[in-house]
Design a protein around this motif. Structure first.
Motif, short mmCIF file in Angstrom:
data_model
loop_
_atom_site.label_atom_id
_atom_site.label_comp_id
_atom_site.label_asym_id
_atom_site.label_seq_id
_atom_site.Cartn_x
_atom_site.Cartn_y
_atom_site.Cartn_z
N PHE A 74 0.83 -1.21 0.00
CA PHE A 74 0.00 0.00 0.00
C PHE A 74 0.87 1.26 0.00
CE2 PHE A 74 -2.31 3.37 2.25
CZ PHE A 74 -3.50 3.43 1.51
N LEU A 75 1.99 1.19 0.70
CA LEU A 75 2.89 2.34 0.81
C LEU A 75 3.89 2.42 -0.33
CD1 LEU A 75 3.52 2.09 4.66
CD2 LEU A 75 2.17 3.85 3.48
N GLY A 76 3.86 1.46 -1.25
CA GLY A 76 4.69 1.53 -2.44
C GLY A 76 6.14 1.17 -2.24
N SER A 77 6.44 0.33 -1.25
CA SER A 77 7.83 -0.08 -0.99
C SER A 77 7.92 -1.59 -0.89
CB SER A 77 8.35 0.56 0.31
OG SER A 77 8.40 1.97 0.20
N ALA A 78 9.09 -2.13 -1.25
CA ALA A 78 9.29 -3.58 -1.23
C ALA A 78 9.81 -4.07 0.12
CB ALA A 78 10.26 -3.99 -2.33
N SER A 79 10.37 -3.17 0.92
CA SER A 79 10.95 -3.56 2.21
C SER A 79 10.91 -2.37 3.15
CB SER A 79 12.39 -4.02 2.04
OG SER A 79 13.21 -2.94 1.62
N LEU A 80 11.15 -2.62 4.44
CA LEU A 80 11.20 -1.52 5.41
C LEU A 80 12.36 -0.59 5.11
CD1 LEU A 80 10.34 -3.09 8.90
CD2 LEU A 80 8.93 -1.58 7.48
#
Length: 387
Positions: A74-80
């Protein structure tokens, strides 16, 4: 980014960063909220993707497994790591370094539970979040007032109640909040003595009279560009920043107004284009000031609030609301669920500049708990962005 249509037409408004693809889900969320607002009240609406991003990024930092993957998607990232290095996260540091803006995050945990040390460290270092122990079990109303007081202080008292009565109770374990305040003076102020009432055309065909602003008679140039079906206006803010060496420089904040022609392109059509292509805003921001003829921009001021759980479900975030894995956030976090995502934003645009605020609060409880010269006359609904 912000988008709106004062004073009585359907509109959408967002405050965010030049974050490319990472903003796309928040833009889609804005579209879902806008559809509901238009169907329910036919009112203006405003949301802050940056505030929503910050609050949910803080939540994501304490998740595990599929719960984390859904939120990261949802936030558009693959990892933290990618999330913490995203453009929106970098903008957080920029806002904290400007005297005209503020950005604050907080975490409130029931005293029967303990936050995980790694989560506390990440929340503090990445988002400047402070953590506080409260008694949701015995005095939930006092805890609600503490959260609302934190938001009120961070927004200069412009948002005093983002958590409504009944939003937390004895089953609440955690509340996470973000608040943003922005105050920008125009680089080219409008002529206050020249403000006058003129017709504004609402989507239902009604014509109302509202105060319009214009520049002095010697201001013949503005940052305006004409595109197929709409035209754009860039209004820079006079905000000072400092580089790494401590030298004073101008921060590149501006308001962008996108005005559909109403014939070949409606406000909804224009908004869909912006949502479908995250780079749309950047590609349609005027770079050059050009001679202008008629130049009118309305003054406007309004606020909007909503609860986003149902909209986030539609966009694929489900685990967090149904027994998600928050073991990285708090002891016993495996049984927690998000019970509410509350958002409120305000905007005030006048001859001198803009004051905008936003707050996002996420409440969590144990599963099973209840829950040639160019004219620019903005006399019809338009989009705007603080970029």
């Amino acid at each position: 980014m912000l988008a709106t249509a004062p004073p009585g037409g359907h509109s959408a408004s967002m405050v965010g960063s030049d974050a490319g693809g990472e903003a796309s889900s928040q833009l889609r969320l804005a579209r879902e909220v806008g559809v509901r607002a238009a169907a329910g009240r036919g009112s203006n609406f405003i949301i802050s993707p940056l505030s929503i991003h910050a609050a949910l990024a803080l939540v994501a930092a304490g998740t595990r497994g599929e719960t984390r993957q859904e939120l990261l998607g949802f936030l558009g990232s693959a990892s933290l790591d990618e999330l913490h290095g995203a453009a929106a996260s970098e903008l957080v540091g920029k806002l904290n370094g400007l005297t005209q803006t503020s950005f604050a995050c907080g975490v409130w945990v029931d005293r029967a539970h303990v936050l995980q040390p790694e989560f506390v460290a990440t929340a503090g270092s990445r988002y400047g979040a402070t953590a506080e122990s409260v008694d949701f079990a015995m005095d939930a109303e006092n805890a609600r007032r503490r959260v609302n007081g934190f938001v009120a202080d961070a927004t200069n008292k412009l948002i005093c109640e983002v958590l409504p009565p009944g939003s937390v109770d004895s089953s609440t374990v955690l509340v996470l909040a973000n608040a943003i305040y922005f105050k920008g003076a125009w680089a080219r102020p409008f002529d206050k003595s020249a403000t006058f009432a003129a017709p504004f055309h609402t989507p239902d065909g009604t014509v109302v009279r509202v105060p319009f602003m214009t520049t002095g008679r010697f201001e013949f140039k503005q940052y305006v560009a004409v595109y197929p079906g709409f035209r754009a206006l860039r209004l820079p803010y006079n905000i000072e920043d400092y580089d790494h060496a401590g030298a004073r420089q101008q921060a590149a904040f501006y308001m962008l107004l996108l005005l559909p022609d109403g014939a070949t392109l409606s406000l909804a059509d224009l908004y869909d284009k912006a949502v479908a292509a995250p780079e749309f805003i950047k590609r349609h921001t005027p770079a050059d000031d050009v001679p202008v003829g008629r130049f009118l921009v309305p003054k406007f001021k309004f606020s909007f609030e909503f609860e986003a759980s149902s909209d986030m479900h539609k966009l694929g975030v489900t685990r967090a609301f149904d027994g998600g894995d928050f073991s990285g956030m708090v002891s016993g976090g495996e049984g927690l669920s998000v019970t509410g995502v509350y958002h409120k934003a305000t905007i005030d645009v006048d001859e001198l500049g803009t004051v905008a605020t936003a707050a996002t609060v996420v409440s969590m409880a144990l599963s099973g708990s209840s829950r040639p010269p160019v004219d620019f006359v903005a006399d019809r609904p338009f989009l705007f962005a603080i970029h």
